[in-house]
Design an enzyme around this catalytic site. Structure first.
Site, mmCIF file in Angstrom:
data_model
loop_
_atom_site.group_PDB
_atom_site.id
_atom_site.type_symbol
_atom_site.label_atom_id
_atom_site.label_comp_id
_atom_site.label_asym_id
_atom_site.label_seq_id
_atom_site.Cartn_x
_atom_site.Cartn_y
_atom_site.Cartn_z
ATOM 1 N N HIS A 1 0.837 -1.212 0.000
ATOM 2 C CA HIS A 1 0.000 0.000 0.000
ATOM 3 C C HIS A 1 0.869 1.258 0.000
ATOM 4 O O HIS A 1 0.562 2.246 -0.651
ATOM 5 C CB HIS A 1 -0.881 0.037 1.250
ATOM 6 C CG HIS A 1 -1.888 -1.066 1.338
ATOM 7 N ND1 HIS A 1 -1.838 -2.046 2.300
ATOM 8 C CD2 HIS A 1 -2.973 -1.342 0.578
ATOM 9 C CE1 HIS A 1 -2.856 -2.867 2.143
ATOM 10 N NE2 HIS A 1 -3.560 -2.471 1.097
ATOM 11 N N GLY B 1 -3.212 -2.226 -6.950
ATOM 12 C CA GLY B 1 -2.071 -3.131 -7.023
ATOM 13 C C GLY B 1 -2.319 -4.247 -8.040
ATOM 14 O O GLY B 1 -3.445 -4.718 -8.205
#
Ligand code: PAF
Length: 286
Positions: free
Chosen positions: A39, A155
């Protein structure tokens, strides 16, 4: 180190007045919290490329199946805020479930859903997690509307999610650029994930075998083997300590299985550890 004056906001009507076009480009990094270095890389990229960065932290009940880990999903807002701040975020938006969904959702499990085409959601992760991508697309659409973002960062570990969100953005005409971000790995190759915290000591030791399975297929492909079944069989050898949910090779263009591995082919694996039933996913371009 970029240390802005970060605000933590819990209410939709409080975040709305803080966001407007005068801020410049607005980025959203949608997360379910338990933030890790994966993250962090998304937030850092968002803050390099945009003037204003919102990180949402929301464990979305609508994307979890009945027997999944919604209740035990790690929640640690204070730590998340620290990481988001270090990585350059301006706002952490952490709404409650009541804030995001209306009463009727709780009473009758009824809410307006954004449902991607069945063809793309009844496969891979969606096959063992029915309704999961409806939940993802619904919450992501809500977050897009709430934050009025120009760009959103996802992602590549959740490759099917990324594909489906990109498709949704195109087909529903969201004026938002989806920015794919590379998988971040531990030194031994294990893709970082909030769910890695569920792994026992022994499971953590074998977890990088999923990465080894992907690398095995990549090396064989580089050596000239282009038949998906041969590559898949070779990779399976690394997964004997797991209950494999799927191992497939698809085209990155449409996420459909292919008969010959070419450029733009992606191998995807989802496998559960045997003791703690931790579901790990990973993928690699071959
Ligand atoms: O990838 C995730 O963490 C979630 O699916 C997302 C995109 C934040 C939606 O809840």
């Amino acid at each position: 180190m970029n240390m802005k004056d970060l605000k933590v906001i819990h209410k939709i009507n409080e975040i709305r007045p803080l966001i407007n076009n005068n801020l410049g480009k607005i980025a959203l990094v949608p997360t379910m919290g338990a933030l890790h270095k994966g993250h962090k890389s998304l937030i850092e990229k968002a803050s390099e490329q945009n003037e204003f960065v919102v990180v949402s932290v929301f464990v979305n009940p609508v994307q979890f199946g009945v027997n999944e880990d919604y209740d035990k999903y790690p929640r640690c807002l204070e730590k998340d805020v620290e990481l988001a701040k270090e990585a350059g975020a301006d706002i952490v938006f952490a709404p409650s479930v009541d804030e995001m969904y209306t009463d009727i959702y709780f009473k009758e499990k009824e809410t307006t859903l954004v449902c991607p085409p069945y063809k793309y959601v009844n496969r891979l992760c969606g096959k063992s997690r029915p309704g999961h991508f409806d939940g993802v697309c619904t919450v992501v659409s809500k977050l897009f509307n709430i934050t009025k973002c120009n760009r959103a960062y996802f992602g590549q570990k959740d490759a099917q999610q990324l594909f489906i969100v990109q498709k949704m953005v195109k087909e529903l005409n969201f004026d938002i650029e989806i920015v794919p971000c590379p998988i971040v790995r531990e030194d031994d190759g294990l893709a970082v994930s909030s769910r890695n915290s569920y792994l026992s000591y022994e499971e953590r030791k074998i977890a990088p075998n999923i990465y080894k399975a992907l690398m095995c297929a990549k090396k064989l492909k580089e050596g000239g083997i282009k038949t998906p079944d041969i590559l898949i069989d070779a990779s399976y050898a690394y997964l004997k300590d797991f209950d494999t949910d799927y191992i497939e090779i698809v085209s990155k263009e449409d996420f459909c299985p292919i008969s010959e591995v070419k450029e733009n082919s992606l191998m995807l694996i989802a496998a559960k550890t045997k003791k703690n039933s931790v579901r790990l996913i990973d993928n690699m371009e071959l």
